[in-house]
Design a protein around this motif. Sequence first.
Motif, PDB file in Angstrom:
ATOM      1  N   GLY A  60       4.256 -46.400  47.330  1.00 38.62           N
ATOM      2  CA  GLY A  60       5.630 -46.027  47.723  1.00 38.62           C
ATOM      3  C   GLY A  60       6.056 -44.804  46.931  1.00 38.62           C
ATOM      4  N   GLY A  61       6.897 -43.988  47.579  1.00 37.98           N
ATOM      5  CA  GLY A  61       7.320 -42.733  46.971  1.00 37.98           C
ATOM      6  C   GLY A  61       8.044 -42.907  45.647  1.00 37.98           C
ATOM      7  N   SER A  62       8.868 -43.978  45.543  1.00 38.72           N
ATOM      8  CA  SER A  62       9.636 -44.132  44.303  1.00 38.72           C
ATOM      9  C   SER A  62       8.703 -44.378  43.118  1.00 38.72           C
ATOM     10  N   GLY A  63       7.662 -45.181  43.351  1.00 36.20           N
ATOM     11  CA  GLY A  63       6.682 -45.445  42.287  1.00 36.20           C
ATOM     12  C   GLY A  63       5.922 -44.178  41.924  1.00 36.20           C
TER      13      GLY A  63
ATOM     14  N   HIS B 231      14.118 -46.931  38.401  1.00 35.53           N
ATOM     15  CA  HIS B 231      14.051 -46.437  39.773  1.00 35.53           C
ATOM     16  C   HIS B 231      14.373 -47.620  40.684  1.00 35.53           C
ATOM     17  N   TYR B 232      15.478 -47.527  41.373  1.00 36.75           N
ATOM     18  CA  TYR B 232      16.067 -48.590  42.213  1.00 36.75           C
ATOM     19  C   TYR B 232      17.123 -49.346  41.418  1.00 36.75           C
ATOM     20  N   ALA B 233      18.270 -49.514  42.039  1.00 41.36           N
ATOM     21  CA  ALA B 233      19.342 -50.288  41.412  1.00 41.36           C
ATOM     22  C   ALA B 233      18.982 -51.768  41.398  1.00 41.36           C
TER      23      ALA B 233
ATOM     24  N   LEU C  21      18.432 -43.570  42.423  1.00 37.62           N
ATOM     25  CA  LEU C  21      18.489 -44.256  43.732  1.00 37.62           C
ATOM     26  C   LEU C  21      17.498 -43.581  44.675  1.00 37.62           C
ATOM     27  N   HIS C  22      16.700 -44.389  45.352  1.00 40.74           N
ATOM     28  CA  HIS C  22      15.678 -43.839  46.244  1.00 40.74           C
ATOM     29  C   HIS C  22      15.958 -44.106  47.714  1.00 40.74           C
ATOM     30  N   GLY C  23      16.977 -44.896  47.997  1.00 43.68           N
ATOM     31  CA  GLY C  23      17.299 -45.048  49.424  1.00 43.68           C
ATOM     32  C   GLY C  23      17.506 -46.467  49.852  1.00 43.68           C
TER      33      GLY C  23
ATOM     34  N   TYR D 135      16.260 -33.665  43.279  1.00 45.86           N
ATOM     35  CA  TYR D 135      15.243 -33.815  44.330  1.00 45.86           C
ATOM     36  C   TYR D 135      13.936 -34.371  43.761  1.00 45.86           C
ATOM     37  N   ASN D 136      13.166 -34.980  44.618  1.00 47.97           N
ATOM     38  CA  ASN D 136      11.805 -35.348  44.260  1.00 47.97           C
ATOM     39  C   ASN D 136      10.973 -34.080  44.121  1.00 47.97           C
ATOM     40  N   PHE D 137       9.789 -34.232  43.593  1.00 46.31           N
ATOM     41  CA  PHE D 137       8.962 -33.059  43.291  1.00 46.31           C
ATOM     42  C   PHE D 137       7.510 -33.346  43.635  1.00 46.31           C
TER      43      PHE D 137
ATOM     44  N   SER E 139       2.503 -43.985  55.858  1.00 49.90           N
ATOM     45  CA  SER E 139       3.714 -44.744  55.496  1.00 49.90           C
ATOM     46  C   SER E 139       3.342 -46.172  55.154  1.00 49.90           C
ATOM     47  N   ASN E 140       4.372 -46.950  54.826  1.00 47.66           N
ATOM     48  CA  ASN E 140       4.142 -48.373  54.566  1.00 47.66           C
ATOM     49  C   ASN E 140       4.371 -49.215  55.836  1.00 47.66           C
ATOM     50  N   PHE E 141       4.425 -48.564  56.973  1.00 45.14           N
ATOM     51  CA  PHE E 141       4.535 -49.239  58.278  1.00 45.14           C
ATOM     52  C   PHE E 141       5.688 -50.237  58.345  1.00 45.14           C
ATOM     53  N   ARG E 142       6.790 -49.912  57.634  1.00 48.82           N
ATOM     54  CA  ARG E 142       8.008 -50.697  57.837  1.00 48.82           C
ATOM     55  C   ARG E 142       8.634 -50.209  59.130  1.00 48.82           C
ATOM     56  N   ALA E 143       9.509 -51.045  59.724  1.00 49.87           N
ATOM     57  CA  ALA E 143      10.104 -50.674  61.013  1.00 49.87           C
ATOM     58  C   ALA E 143      10.819 -49.325  60.926  1.00 49.87           C
ATOM     59  N   VAL E 144      11.460 -49.029  59.742  1.00 51.71           N
ATOM     60  CA  VAL E 144      12.201 -47.762  59.622  1.00 51.71           C
ATOM     61  C   VAL E 144      11.299 -46.534  59.740  1.00 51.71           C
ATOM     62  N   LYS E 145      10.015 -46.706  59.573  1.00 49.18           N
ATOM     63  CA  LYS E 145       9.081 -45.568  59.689  1.00 49.18           C
ATOM     64  C   LYS E 145       8.722 -45.280  61.149  1.00 49.18           C
ATOM     65  N   ARG E 146       9.061 -46.196  62.028  1.00 51.04           N
ATOM     66  CA  ARG E 146       8.820 -46.077  63.466  1.00 51.04           C
ATOM     67  C   ARG E 146       7.368 -45.650  63.803  1.00 51.04           C
TER      68      ARG E 146
ATOM     69  N   LYS F 226      15.204 -44.054  58.945  1.00 52.39           N
ATOM     70  CA  LYS F 226      15.865 -43.865  57.642  1.00 52.39           C
ATOM     71  C   LYS F 226      14.860 -43.193  56.727  1.00 52.39           C
ATOM     72  N   GLU F 227      15.310 -42.215  55.989  1.00 51.15           N
ATOM     73  CA  GLU F 227      14.421 -41.524  55.054  1.00 51.15           C
ATOM     74  C   GLU F 227      15.308 -40.783  54.067  1.00 51.15           C
ATOM     75  N   SER F 228      15.443 -41.327  52.860  1.00 52.26           N
ATOM     76  CA  SER F 228      16.365 -40.666  51.924  1.00 52.26           C
ATOM     77  C   SER F 228      15.837 -39.312  51.493  1.00 52.26           C
ATOM     78  N   PHE F 229      14.526 -39.143  51.526  1.00 53.25           N
ATOM     79  CA  PHE F 229      13.924 -37.864  51.127  1.00 53.25           C
ATOM     80  C   PHE F 229      12.708 -37.561  52.011  1.00 53.25           C
ATOM     81  N   GLY F 230      11.702 -38.431  51.958  1.00 54.04           N
ATOM     82  CA  GLY F 230      10.469 -38.203  52.724  1.00 54.04           C
ATOM     83  C   GLY F 230       9.433 -37.480  51.877  1.00 54.04           C
ATOM     84  N   LEU F 231       9.025 -38.154  50.797  1.00 55.36           N
ATOM     85  CA  LEU F 231       8.102 -37.515  49.842  1.00 55.36           C
ATOM     86  C   LEU F 231       6.823 -37.022  50.504  1.00 55.36           C
ATOM     87  N   VAL F 232       6.345 -37.781  51.475  1.00 58.61           N
ATOM     88  CA  VAL F 232       5.067 -37.401  52.099  1.00 58.61           C
ATOM     89  C   VAL F 232       5.195 -36.053  52.839  1.00 58.61           C
TER      90      VAL F 232
HETATM   91  O1  GMT Z   1      10.052 -45.331  52.410  1.00 53.78           O
HETATM   92  C1  GMT Z   1       9.804 -46.427  51.916  1.00 53.78           C
HETATM   93  O2  GMT Z   1       9.801 -47.454  52.576  1.00 53.78           O
HETATM   94  C2  GMT Z   1       9.416 -46.527  50.464  1.00 53.78           C
HETATM   95  C3  GMT Z   1      10.506 -46.083  49.538  1.00 53.78           C
HETATM   96  C4  GMT Z   1      10.031 -46.186  48.104  1.00 53.78           C
HETATM   97  O3  GMT Z   1      10.478 -47.083  47.409  1.00 53.78           O
HETATM   98  O4  GMT Z   1       9.225 -45.394  47.692  1.00 53.78           O
HETATM   99  O5  GMT Z   1      10.820 -44.713  49.809  1.00 53.78           O
HETATM  100  C5  GMT Z   1      12.081 -44.235  49.425  1.00 53.78           C
HETATM  101  O6  GMT Z   1      11.937 -43.434  48.243  1.00 53.78           O
HETATM  102  C6  GMT Z   1      11.100 -42.286  48.413  1.00 53.78           C
HETATM  103  C7  GMT Z   1      11.024 -41.575  47.059  1.00 53.78           C
HETATM  104  O7  GMT Z   1      12.275 -41.124  46.659  1.00 53.78           O
HETATM  105  C8  GMT Z   1      11.674 -41.371  49.499  1.00 53.78           C
HETATM  106  O8  GMT Z   1      10.809 -40.260  49.675  1.00 53.78           O
HETATM  107  C9  GMT Z   1      11.784 -42.145  50.820  1.00 53.78           C
HETATM  108  O9  GMT Z   1      12.411 -41.322  51.781  1.00 53.78           O
HETATM  109  C10 GMT Z   1      12.613 -43.409  50.604  1.00 53.78           C
HETATM  110  N1  GMT Z   1      12.549 -44.231  51.819  1.00 53.78           N
HETATM  111  C11 GMT Z   1      13.615 -44.458  52.584  1.00 53.78           C
HETATM  112  O10 GMT Z   1      14.717 -43.986  52.364  1.00 53.78           O
HETATM  113  C12 GMT Z   1      13.378 -45.324  53.768  1.00 53.78           C
END
Ligand code: GMT
Length: 372
Positions: A12-15, A91-93, A117-119, A170-172, A202-209, A278-284
């Motif tokens: 996951g992007g936050s990790g 990372h994450y509330a 906050l990552h989203g 921003y992420n980097f 992606s992690n193939f969650r529904a939000v990734k469509r 939903k995509e707070s950033f979209g690291l990929v």
């Molecule tokens: O996208 C996910 O399901 C994973 C999640 C995570 O915990 O890594 O991603 C969130 O954090 C990323 C790093 O900041 C962002 O690039 C992703 O956009 C964000 N995902 C969502 O907002 C759905």
Amino acid sequence: MRIGITCYPSHGGSGVVATELGKLMSERGHQVHFISYDIPFRLGSFHHNIHYHEVEANRYAVLRVPPYDLALANRMAQVAKMHHLDLIHVHYAVPHALCAYLAKQMVGKSLKVVTTLHGTDITVLGEDPSLKDIICFGINHSDAVTAVSESLVRQTKELFCVDQGLDKIYNFVDQRVYKPKDVSDIRCEYATNEEKLLLHISNFRAVKRPLDVIRIFEQVQKHVPSRLILVGEGPEWPRAVQLAKDLGLESKISFLGKQDEVARLISLADLLLLPSSKESFGLVALEAMACGVPTVGSRAGGLPEVVIDGETGFLSEVGDVSHMAKNAIRLLTDSELYHRCSENGLIRAKEVFCAEKIADQYEALYQRVIET
Ligand code: GMT
């Protein structure tokens, strides 16, 4: 500085962001302590100045679920006392900011808490009445809060009564790792020279469509000889496999499952597909940009702050599969447009999302909270 870091250590992007930031801080001479239930997957081999402290949540017959959150708070406090931490960056509330708050009560005010906050804890959990108030509490009791895009800053302020400033950081991307790579030796395993390669990670969650990904590809391959690589697994994965079968596309799609090392895989691709709702950033998308690979995706959340529509890729409304397919076909058949987007992306990744610049911003924030 002596910095504790807590993140979700799995894919996951936050990790990824938490781990890469920890590595950058350690390279700058700071002492970094990861506190989690597992080693973050990007940590890899030994790093000078990096320590890892495992959290063990034991099972007891009387408790239905192991008390992980309390064990994490307890471990944070132990590590903070033993190693004289200046701050814990979570990372994450949920639950991390709350655990850090508890640890701070145990250690004393000298331990500062920075929450990023990552989203998902805002855009998904923030709407859940069973969690909303405690998320708000975690945000308001952190010494500093950052969000990974302007869009997420805005959504956080709209959803919660935030009574303190929110910094956008921003992420980097580490351009020593994410850069255009010569992968001609393995490309033939996935496509012929005449075929284009599309990629979705992606992690193939529904939000990734991910089903939209397959539907976009279905339209693209009718006009452009091409193949699709899918990386990752998750709840929508079986449906994606089924749809590929139903559309008779199995032979053109490679399902690679979870992969730790995606820099070379990205360089294989001509295009990244990211049609998320939903995509707070979209690291990929940033990782792809740094490898010279444009993104075709949705105008969701913070994605338009990463991918500049018409300049480094193309964005459409969520669910508008035909529009995304048209954009993909345009990019793959107009080599001048393609190279312009690819070049613009390389420049944007370097100028806006360079690891050193973003690490400077976090370092300044850490200094600020320590001095208050
Ligand atoms: O996208 C996910 O399901 C994973 C999640 C995570 O915990 O890594 O991603 C969130 O954090 C990323 C790093 O900041 C962002 O690039 C992703 O956009 C964000 N995902 C969502 O907002 C759905």
